[in-house]
Scaffold this motif. Structure first.
Motif, PDB file in Angstrom:
ATOM      1  N   LYS A   1     -14.569   7.877 -19.082  1.00 40.43           N
ATOM      2  CA  LYS A   1     -13.385   7.041 -18.861  1.00 40.43           C
ATOM      3  C   LYS A   1     -12.392   7.183 -20.008  1.00 40.43           C
ATOM      4  CE  LYS A   1     -12.070   2.198 -18.124  1.00 40.43           C
ATOM      5  NZ  LYS A   1     -12.576   0.794 -18.049  1.00 40.43           N
ATOM      6  N   LYS A   2     -12.920   7.392 -21.215  1.00 37.77           N
ATOM      7  CA  LYS A   2     -12.069   7.543 -22.389  1.00 37.77           C
ATOM      8  C   LYS A   2     -11.679   9.002 -22.651  1.00 37.77           C
ATOM      9  CE  LYS A   2     -11.938   3.201 -23.592  1.00 37.77           C
ATOM     10  NZ  LYS A   2     -10.673   2.443 -23.610  1.00 37.77           N
ATOM     11  N   LYS A   3     -11.945   9.890 -21.649  1.00 40.94           N
ATOM     12  CA  LYS A   3     -11.502  11.295 -21.687  1.00 40.94           C
ATOM     13  C   LYS A   3     -12.241  12.131 -22.727  1.00 40.94           C
ATOM     14  CE  LYS A   3      -8.440  10.146 -18.610  1.00 40.94           C
ATOM     15  NZ  LYS A   3      -8.699  10.454 -17.176  1.00 40.94           N
ATOM     16  N   PHE A   4     -13.461  11.744 -23.077  1.00 41.21           N
ATOM     17  CA  PHE A   4     -14.271  12.561 -23.972  1.00 41.21           C
ATOM     18  C   PHE A   4     -15.057  13.583 -23.153  1.00 41.21           C
ATOM     19  CE2 PHE A   4     -13.098   9.585 -27.049  1.00 41.21           C
ATOM     20  CZ  PHE A   4     -13.495  10.028 -28.305  1.00 41.21           C
ATOM     21  N   LEU A   5     -15.138  14.790 -23.639  1.00 43.35           N
ATOM     22  CA  LEU A   5     -15.953  15.819 -23.011  1.00 43.35           C
ATOM     23  C   LEU A   5     -17.380  15.706 -23.536  1.00 43.35           C
ATOM     24  CD1 LEU A   5     -13.688  19.008 -23.067  1.00 43.35           C
ATOM     25  CD2 LEU A   5     -14.314  17.624 -21.092  1.00 43.35           C
ATOM     26  N   THR A   6     -18.345  15.781 -22.620  1.00 44.09           N
ATOM     27  CA  THR A   6     -19.747  15.662 -23.012  1.00 44.09           C
ATOM     28  C   THR A   6     -20.536  16.839 -22.451  1.00 44.09           C
ATOM     29  OG1 THR A   6     -20.227  14.299 -21.064  1.00 44.09           O
ATOM     30  CG2 THR A   6     -19.685  13.148 -23.120  1.00 44.09           C
ATOM     31  N   ALA A   7     -21.520  17.283 -23.209  1.00 42.04           N
ATOM     32  CA  ALA A   7     -22.399  18.374 -22.776  1.00 42.04           C
ATOM     33  C   ALA A   7     -23.819  18.056 -23.206  1.00 42.04           C
ATOM     34  CB  ALA A   7     -21.947  19.706 -23.374  1.00 42.04           C
ATOM     35  N   MET A   8     -24.767  18.484 -22.392  1.00 41.94           N
ATOM     36  CA  MET A   8     -26.184  18.327 -22.696  1.00 41.94           C
ATOM     37  C   MET A   8     -26.837  19.703 -22.719  1.00 41.94           C
ATOM     38  SD  MET A   8     -29.314  17.124 -22.984  1.00 41.94           S
ATOM     39  CE  MET A   8     -29.340  15.340 -22.834  1.00 41.94           C
ATOM     40  N   TRP A   9     -27.538  20.029 -23.823  1.00 43.04           N
ATOM     41  CA  TRP A   9     -28.389  21.213 -23.837  1.00 43.04           C
ATOM     42  C   TRP A   9     -29.805  20.715 -23.590  1.00 43.04           C
ATOM     43  CZ3 TRP A   9     -29.320  25.224 -28.356  1.00 43.04           C
ATOM     44  CH2 TRP A   9     -29.935  26.358 -27.804  1.00 43.04           C
ATOM     45  N   PHE A  10     -30.271  20.910 -22.362  1.00 48.79           N
ATOM     46  CA  PHE A  10     -31.560  20.377 -21.928  1.00 48.79           C
ATOM     47  C   PHE A  10     -32.629  21.435 -22.194  1.00 48.79           C
ATOM     48  CE2 PHE A  10     -34.714  19.214 -18.622  1.00 48.79           C
ATOM     49  CZ  PHE A  10     -34.920  17.892 -18.992  1.00 48.79           C
ATOM     50  N   VAL A  11     -33.211  21.385 -23.390  1.00 47.98           N
ATOM     51  CA  VAL A  11     -34.177  22.392 -23.818  1.00 47.98           C
ATOM     52  C   VAL A  11     -35.595  21.953 -23.432  1.00 47.98           C
ATOM     53  CG1 VAL A  11     -32.748  23.367 -25.635  1.00 47.98           C
ATOM     54  CG2 VAL A  11     -34.151  21.361 -26.140  1.00 47.98           C
ATOM     55  N   GLU A  12     -35.748  21.581 -22.173  1.00 44.48           N
ATOM     56  CA  GLU A  12     -37.021  21.090 -21.649  1.00 44.48           C
ATOM     57  C   GLU A  12     -37.299  21.764 -20.310  1.00 44.48           C
ATOM     58  OE1 GLU A  12     -38.800  19.105 -23.412  1.00 44.48           O
ATOM     59  OE2 GLU A  12     -37.610  17.559 -24.412  1.00 44.48           O
ATOM     60  N   ASN A  13     -38.535  21.663 -19.859  1.00 41.65           N
ATOM     61  CA  ASN A  13     -38.917  22.090 -18.517  1.00 41.65           C
ATOM     62  C   ASN A  13     -38.514  20.993 -17.536  1.00 41.65           C
ATOM     63  OD1 ASN A  13     -40.188  22.811 -16.114  1.00 41.65           O
ATOM     64  ND2 ASN A  13     -42.063  23.489 -17.115  1.00 41.65           N
ATOM     65  N   HIS A  14     -37.564  21.276 -16.662  1.00 39.39           N
ATOM     66  CA  HIS A  14     -37.047  20.227 -15.780  1.00 39.39           C
ATOM     67  C   HIS A  14     -38.102  19.736 -14.789  1.00 39.39           C
ATOM     68  CE1 HIS A  14     -36.762  23.193 -12.529  1.00 39.39           C
ATOM     69  NE2 HIS A  14     -36.443  22.208 -11.719  1.00 39.39           N
ATOM     70  N   ARG A  15     -39.156  20.513 -14.576  1.00 45.45           N
ATOM     71  CA  ARG A  15     -40.200  20.082 -13.648  1.00 45.45           C
ATOM     72  C   ARG A  15     -41.133  19.052 -14.270  1.00 45.45           C
ATOM     73  NH1 ARG A  15     -39.728  25.718 -12.498  1.00 45.45           N
ATOM     74  NH2 ARG A  15     -41.222  26.199 -14.143  1.00 45.45           N
ATOM     75  N   HIS A  16     -41.223  19.037 -15.605  1.00 42.63           N
ATOM     76  CA  HIS A  16     -42.163  18.137 -16.269  1.00 42.63           C
ATOM     77  C   HIS A  16     -41.480  16.862 -16.774  1.00 42.63           C
ATOM     78  CE1 HIS A  16     -45.063  21.729 -17.199  1.00 42.63           C
ATOM     79  NE2 HIS A  16     -44.977  21.435 -15.934  1.00 42.63           N
ATOM     80  N   LEU A  17     -40.303  16.991 -17.356  1.00 37.09           N
ATOM     81  CA  LEU A  17     -39.548  15.827 -17.817  1.00 37.09           C
ATOM     82  C   LEU A  17     -38.369  15.630 -16.872  1.00 37.09           C
ATOM     83  CD1 LEU A  17     -39.578  16.324 -21.684  1.00 37.09           C
ATOM     84  CD2 LEU A  17     -40.896  14.699 -20.348  1.00 37.09           C
ATOM     85  N   THR A  18     -38.372  14.536 -16.135  1.00 38.07           N
ATOM     86  CA  THR A  18     -37.423  14.369 -15.030  1.00 38.07           C
ATOM     87  C   THR A  18     -36.387  13.277 -15.262  1.00 38.07           C
ATOM     88  OG1 THR A  18     -38.973  12.871 -13.898  1.00 38.07           O
ATOM     89  CG2 THR A  18     -39.119  15.217 -13.365  1.00 38.07           C
ATOM     90  N   TYR A  19     -36.222  12.814 -16.496  1.00 36.89           N
ATOM     91  CA  TYR A  19     -35.222  11.778 -16.737  1.00 36.89           C
ATOM     92  C   TYR A  19     -33.808  12.280 -16.472  1.00 36.89           C
ATOM     93  CZ  TYR A  19     -34.553  14.135 -21.230  1.00 36.89           C
ATOM     94  OH  TYR A  19     -34.290  15.073 -22.200  1.00 36.89           O
ATOM     95  N   TRP A  20     -33.649  13.606 -16.396  1.00 34.90           N
ATOM     96  CA  TRP A  20     -32.332  14.177 -16.088  1.00 34.90           C
ATOM     97  C   TRP A  20     -31.805  13.691 -14.737  1.00 34.90           C
ATOM     98  CZ3 TRP A  20     -32.666  16.753 -11.528  1.00 34.90           C
ATOM     99  CH2 TRP A  20     -33.910  17.253 -11.159  1.00 34.90           C
ATOM    100  N   GLN A  21     -32.702  13.278 -13.862  1.00 35.21           N
ATOM    101  CA  GLN A  21     -32.268  12.831 -12.533  1.00 35.21           C
ATOM    102  C   GLN A  21     -31.334  11.631 -12.622  1.00 35.21           C
ATOM    103  OE1 GLN A  21     -36.060  12.136 -10.680  1.00 35.21           O
ATOM    104  NE2 GLN A  21     -36.375  14.293 -10.149  1.00 35.21           N
ATOM    105  N   GLN A  22     -31.558  10.768 -13.611  1.00 34.51           N
ATOM    106  CA  GLN A  22     -30.694   9.594 -13.779  1.00 34.51           C
ATOM    107  C   GLN A  22     -29.422   9.919 -14.552  1.00 34.51           C
ATOM    108  OE1 GLN A  22     -34.275   9.239 -14.460  1.00 34.51           O
ATOM    109  NE2 GLN A  22     -34.258   8.743 -12.276  1.00 34.51           N
ATOM    110  N   LEU A  23     -29.415  11.019 -15.278  1.00 33.42           N
ATOM    111  CA  LEU A  23     -28.278  11.332 -16.154  1.00 33.42           C
ATOM    112  C   LEU A  23     -27.417  12.487 -15.652  1.00 33.42           C
ATOM    113  CD1 LEU A  23     -30.098  11.166 -19.620  1.00 33.42           C
ATOM    114  CD2 LEU A  23     -28.703   9.386 -18.555  1.00 33.42           C
ATOM    115  N   ALA A  24     -27.835  13.141 -14.574  1.00 29.35           N
ATOM    116  CA  ALA A  24     -27.184  14.386 -14.149  1.00 29.35           C
ATOM    117  C   ALA A  24     -25.682  14.231 -13.978  1.00 29.35           C
ATOM    118  CB  ALA A  24     -27.817  14.888 -12.852  1.00 29.35           C
ATOM    119  N   GLY A  25     -25.255  13.146 -13.359  1.00 30.75           N
ATOM    120  CA  GLY A  25     -23.833  12.956 -13.122  1.00 30.75           C
ATOM    121  C   GLY A  25     -23.064  12.450 -14.321  1.00 30.75           C
ATOM    122  N   GLY A  26     -23.759  12.121 -15.401  1.00 32.94           N
ATOM    123  CA  GLY A  26     -23.094  11.529 -16.557  1.00 32.94           C
ATOM    124  C   GLY A  26     -22.457  12.537 -17.494  1.00 32.94           C
ATOM    125  N   TYR A  27     -23.034  13.730 -17.596  1.00 34.65           N
ATOM    126  CA  TYR A  27     -22.504  14.742 -18.504  1.00 34.65           C
ATOM    127  C   TYR A  27     -21.515  15.651 -17.763  1.00 34.65           C
ATOM    128  CZ  TYR A  27     -25.970  13.562 -22.066  1.00 34.65           C
ATOM    129  OH  TYR A  27     -26.708  12.913 -23.017  1.00 34.65           O
TER     130      TYR A  27
END
Length: 614
Positions: free
Chosen positions: A290-316
């Motif tokens: 909302k404040k026009k900041f650009l955000t990026a995530m480097w997800f250095v994990e196995n997406h099949r084992h750690l799945t918290y990305w499901q709640q954050l996918a649309g945020g970055y």
């Protein structure tokens, strides 16, 4: 080319190609020689020809021109004056025609043609008009198209017409990857990047390597280190009730998220780069957007084992991941807008060859070593690789109860630091690199390549690594010895223990590869280039150096008064409004300020009043 109502559709191929012949003779020849027929042409309800491919509509079946106009108007909202608009997706070119009709007179437009057959389909079914010769055509192999785009002097604004672009997604991806490498090699500007690390875990050292790499590249970095809060976080683990423990740890992470916002408000960056498990929740990410900041995530994990990305996918705004295919699809289904592949790397300043003392060699050295935590598959396989024919040392924690490896476990299974790891790597003849998985064997979905692969290589250490689907793109077969079954490992150990010359040659080749292509500086250049291609007027301009004082002063549209102010700064220094304003305040005491100086001070005052994030 299959046609419905073909008698009502004239073939305009000769007419359209004749108009292009003088400007693009090679493209015209390739189009004539191609078979065409990738699209099925059908008449739309409105009467204009439309198209399908593989059962999917490429243009509207009702009114393709109206649909194209709506698409073009949406693209126009982001397309800035002076940028070269680059369209991905050919189809029947309705969308390109619409863009050409509404763009500003000074804007340039280009179309990427990975396959001349696609242009033949479009040019065969309708007259194209004068706009057809006014646009620029980028065509050929992915490498050739990347070179053509890299030679353009204007910033590139990519615009994807998805229904047609999916036909050539692989070629587009290859072209963009090659172009990113060119852009990465040419970076010359400075960004302010805020790096948000996790409280603890494997991505914490990666975050520190990222900070070092960005600083080495000349960028200003704000390191929002969350690791000092580890002790407080761990205190909540003493609660017996899991529900209480998770609630308190979650609320503590939320508090750290608010602390990140406060830091960003006081010194706003150009980019917020988070590493896996950074304490940024969805509400904070939405606030940053909302404040026009650009955000990026480097997800250095196995997406099949750690799945918290499901709640954050649309945020970055941007996701960078160490897997491909299924990972891309899963993130996009969860709401991610931009997903890019970015493999792991090494930091040559840390991961390096060492000359060990005799006592260090004795303490850390062995014929065979493994460094890592006691995951299930390692507990099962490592005992099978012990032998009286070679000495074996096991380093790392979480090996409680693994009695089969207890005789070779070093330091009672204590966690070891990075410097100790590096000494072990250097002191060992054959380093085993077994990726973790939840089963009791090799990973059945072996795709990503772990950090240890790059770190061992950067140390000039020989390794045996379990094969990964993404490994051949990173290391050649003569740079890394792979195994595809547990039974292969003992014979491989025996073979390579007997061939010291061969070990050294392979390890040296792997180190050369890492230094040339796989350092964290390489990864950060690639990351910034990828974002810069999508944000040519923001990150792209900064990375190119267009915000440097010298570049701004040379711009034709810079007024003389501003040029004079800019010349007070070093030519290669990035300059923003606040910097010019600060210079005016510092040099304006005791004299009457010019009108332009007063305007800059007024704009800077307005900027300061409206930047608050909290």
């Amino acid at each position: 080319m299959a046609r419905a109502g073909a008698g009502a559709l004239m073939n305009y191929l000769a007419q359209n190609l004749d108009s292009l012949r003088k400007l693009h003779p090679a493209l015209v020849q390739a189009t004539q020689d191609s078979a065409g027929g990738s699209l099925t042409i059908v008449a739309s309800k409105e009467g204009s020809p439309s198209a399908t491919q593989g059962g999917h509509w490429v243009h509207s079946g009702y009114d393709p021109r109206k649909e194209a106009r709506a698409w073009a108007e949406a693209r126009l909202l982001k397309w800035k004056e002076g940028e070269l608009g680059v369209v991905l997706g050919v189809g029947l070119l309705y969308h390109v025609e619409a863009l050409a009709s509404i763009k500003s007179p000074g804007s340039r437009l280009a179309v990427v043609v990975p396959d001349a057959a696609a242009l033949k389909d479009a040019a065969s079914v309708r007259p194209m008009g004068a706009w057809f010769t006014a646009i620029e055509w980028i065509w050929g192999t992915p490498e050739a198209m990347a070179e053509q785009l890299a030679a353009k002097s204007a910033p590139l604004r990519f615009m994807t017409y998805a229904p047609a672009a999916r036909l050539h997604a692989e070629a587009h991806g290859d072209m963009e990857a090659r172009l990113r490498r060119v852009i990465a090699a040419r970076q010359g500007g400075q960004l302010h990047v805020a790096v948000v690390g996790p409280i603890y875990g494997g991505s914490l050292p990666v975050a520190r390597h990222v900070v070092t790499a960005l600083e080495s590249l000349g960028h200003r970095v704000t390191w929002l280190d969350q690791s000092p809060h580890r002790a407080s976080y761990d205190l909540f683990g003493s609660y017996r009730e899991p529900r209480h423990r998770l609630t308190m740890q979650g609320r503590f992470a939320d508090m750290l998220s608010l602390g990140v916002i406060t830091h960003l408000a006081e010194d706003p960056p150009d980019l917020v780069l988070a590493l896996a498990q950074a304490p940024l929740n969805l509400s904070v990410l939405e606030h940053l957007r909302k404040k026009k900041f650009l955000t990026a995530m480097w997800f250095v994990e196995n997406h099949r084992h750690l799945t918290y990305w499901q709640q954050l996918a649309g945020g970055y705004d941007y996701w960078f991941v160490i897997q491909q295919a299924g990972c891309f699809d899963a993130l996009k289904r969860a709401g991610a807008r931009q997903v890019q592949y970015l493999p792991m790397a090494a930091d040559p300043a840390q991961h390096r060859p060492l000359t060990l003392t005799p006592s260090e060699q004795n303490e850390y050295g062995a014929d065979v070593s493994f460094v890592g935590a006691g995951y299930a598959n390692r507990r099962k396989l490592l005992p099978e690789w012990l032998s009286k024919d070679w000495s074996f040392k096991l380093w790392g924690n979480e090996w409680e109860g693994a009695d089969d490896v207890k005789p070779v476990l070093q330091r009672g299974g204590a966690r070891i630091d990075t410097e100790t790891c590096i000494k072990v790597f250097n002191a060992t003849a054959v380093n085993l690199n077994l990726h973790s998985c939840s089963g009791d064997g090799l990973d059945p979905e072996a795709d990503f390549v772990n950090p240890r692969t790059f770190e061992l290589a950067a140390c000039g250490a020989f390794q045996l690594v379990d094969d990964r689907s993404l490994l051949p793109d990173l290391f050649a077969s003569d740079e890394m010895i792979r195994f595809t079954s547990a039974a292969q490992v003992p014979p491989l150990i025996r073979t390579w223990l007997a061939d010291a010359t061969g070990r050294h040659a392979i390890a040296a080749a792997a180190r050369r590869r890492v230094l040339a292509h796989h350092t964290y500086e390489h990864r950060m250049k690639d990351l910034l280039a990828a974002i810069g291609m999508q944000q040519p007027d923001r990150i792209g301009a900064m990375v190119r150096g267009d915000r440097n004082a010298g570049a701004l002063a040379r711009r034709a549209d810079s007024p003389p008064e501003l040029t004079t102010l800019l010349r007070r700064f070093p030519s290669d220094q990035r300059v923003e409004l606040k910097d010019v304003a600060a210079g005016i305040r510092a040099n304006g005491a005791g004299r009457e300020l010019a009108r332009e100086e007063l305007l800059i001070l007024m704009l800077d005052s307005y900027r300061s009043e409206t930047r608050d994030l909290v």
